[in-house]
Design a protein around this motif. Structure first.
Motif, PDB file in Angstrom:
ATOM      1  N   THR A  65      13.736 -31.427 -35.339  1.00 44.94           N
ATOM      2  CA  THR A  65      14.357 -30.096 -34.323  1.00 44.94           C
ATOM      3  C   THR A  65      15.700 -29.584 -34.828  1.00 44.94           C
ATOM      4  N   ALA A  66      15.742 -28.390 -34.966  1.00 49.49           N
ATOM      5  CA  ALA A  66      17.025 -27.820 -35.359  1.00 49.49           C
ATOM      6  C   ALA A  66      17.235 -26.573 -34.360  1.00 49.49           C
ATOM      7  N   THR A  83      21.314 -25.382 -35.230  1.00 52.66           N
ATOM      8  CA  THR A  83      22.060 -25.808 -36.207  1.00 52.66           C
ATOM      9  C   THR A  83      21.357 -25.276 -37.713  1.00 52.66           C
ATOM     10  N   LEU A  84      20.829 -24.454 -37.740  1.00 52.78           N
ATOM     11  CA  LEU A  84      20.034 -23.771 -38.986  1.00 52.78           C
ATOM     12  C   LEU A  84      21.186 -22.974 -39.746  1.00 52.78           C
ATOM     13  N   GLY A  85      22.160 -22.516 -39.222  1.00 47.88           N
ATOM     14  CA  GLY A  85      23.117 -21.403 -39.822  1.00 47.88           C
ATOM     15  C   GLY A  85      22.848 -19.967 -39.850  1.00 47.88           C
ATOM     16  N   HIS A  86      21.754 -19.776 -38.903  1.00 45.76           N
ATOM     17  CA  HIS A  86      21.142 -18.441 -38.691  1.00 45.76           C
ATOM     18  C   HIS A  86      22.148 -17.424 -37.943  1.00 45.76           C
ATOM     19  N   ASP A  87      21.994 -16.391 -38.392  1.00 45.31           N
ATOM     20  CA  ASP A  87      22.837 -15.353 -37.689  1.00 45.31           C
ATOM     21  C   ASP A  87      22.190 -14.521 -36.480  1.00 45.31           C
ATOM     22  N   THR A  88      20.948 -14.876 -36.267  1.00 41.84           N
ATOM     23  CA  THR A  88      20.247 -14.305 -35.057  1.00 41.84           C
ATOM     24  C   THR A  88      19.381 -15.127 -34.264  1.00 41.84           C
ATOM     25  N   SER A 110      15.586 -18.917 -33.539  1.00 46.09           N
ATOM     26  CA  SER A 110      16.718 -18.316 -34.250  1.00 46.09           C
ATOM     27  C   SER A 110      16.011 -18.057 -35.723  1.00 46.09           C
ATOM     28  N   SER A 111      16.563 -17.009 -36.377  1.00 39.77           N
ATOM     29  CA  SER A 111      16.216 -16.776 -37.720  1.00 39.77           C
ATOM     30  C   SER A 111      17.305 -16.258 -38.467  1.00 39.77           C
ATOM     31  N   GLN A 137      10.940 -17.210 -37.671  1.00 40.38           N
ATOM     32  CA  GLN A 137      11.828 -17.630 -36.450  1.00 40.38           C
ATOM     33  C   GLN A 137      11.382 -19.368 -36.104  1.00 40.38           C
ATOM     34  N   TYR A 138      12.381 -19.878 -35.922  1.00 39.09           N
ATOM     35  CA  TYR A 138      12.130 -21.469 -35.356  1.00 39.09           C
ATOM     36  C   TYR A 138      12.405 -21.370 -33.916  1.00 39.09           C
ATOM     37  N   PHE A 139      11.551 -21.951 -33.326  1.00 43.64           N
ATOM     38  CA  PHE A 139      11.734 -22.089 -31.639  1.00 43.64           C
ATOM     39  C   PHE A 139      12.208 -23.586 -31.493  1.00 43.64           C
TER      40      PHE A 139
END
Lengths: 113, 111
Positions: free
Chosen positions: A2-3, A26-31, A93-94, A102-104
């Protein structure tokens, strides 16, 4: 692994109350995004944020308000909940590009009595 | 506007038989197409997505081909497994990089 983390997992409340849901990635995504999955499993975009700025608001009732303190956090507040707000709220996030995955998160299930 | 249509709400088939889940779309732009899978009480996760260079995406035995002429991105697998039972969403991403999902197809694979 899980992130995208969401709290709470489950929330029961009465009509007219205010609720808040939290999301952290915690993926460092901007969106980041909020989606609503209703009882018929229809999955619809509500909001999109890029680096703390609102990008998309998909005709969501005004009682819904997203809040972002930094690009890793996107919360959702609902003022005066209605019965039709009962649903699963999914945060994602993505990287922000149209072809980015996109990661849910696991979702927050809301039940309005 | 952008929209995705999945015509089958429920698909039930026997293990070992081929799977085909339909997906058609409408978009003003040239969208990217995705298949997401959601197992019971889990988050949706990416199964596969379209490429721009005409490669056919494949993952876990599933594949899909983007046909722009017919605006379709059907999901296929040659032999269904019990573990494939899940909710499958077709989705598109275009102008604002949000996902517009179809209504989902619940796939049940029986022994």
């Amino acid at each position: 692994e899980t992130a995208v983390f969401q709290t709470p997992n489950y929330h029961v409340t009465q009509v007219g109350n205010e609720v808040s849901f939290n999301c952290k990635q915690t993926l460092g995504h901007d969106t980041m995004y909020w989606y609503k999955q209703d009882s018929k499993k229809l999955l619809k975009i509500m909001f999109s944020y890029n680096n703390k700025q609102l990008i998309v608001n998909e005709t969501v009732p005004r009682r819904f308000s997203p809040q972002s303190s930094d690009k890793a956090h996107l919360n959702l507040r609902i003022k005066s909940v209605e019965p039709e707000d009962s649903a699963v709220y999914l945060c994602a996030s993505s990287g922000g590009g149209a072809r980015d995955t996109q990661y849910f998160g696991p979702g927050t299930r809301l039940l309005v009595l | 506007g952008d929209s995705v249509t999945q015509t089958e709400g429920l698909v039930t088939l026997t293990e070992g038989l081929p799977v085909m889940l339909n997906c058609t779309y409408q978009s003003t732009y040239s969208p990217f197409l995705f298949w997401y899978v959601q197992h019971l009480n889990e988050a949706p996760k990416l199964l596969l997505k379209s490429f721009t260079d005409n490669k056919r995406p494949e993952h876990q035995g599933f594949h899909a081909t983007l046909h722009k002429s017919s605006s379709s991105f059907h999901l296929q697998k040659s032999s269904a497994q019990l573990s494939d039972s899940a909710l499958y969403y077709c989705a598109l991403s275009a102008n604002y990089n949000v996902l517009y999902f179809g209504s989902g197809t619940k796939l049940t694979v029986e022994p």
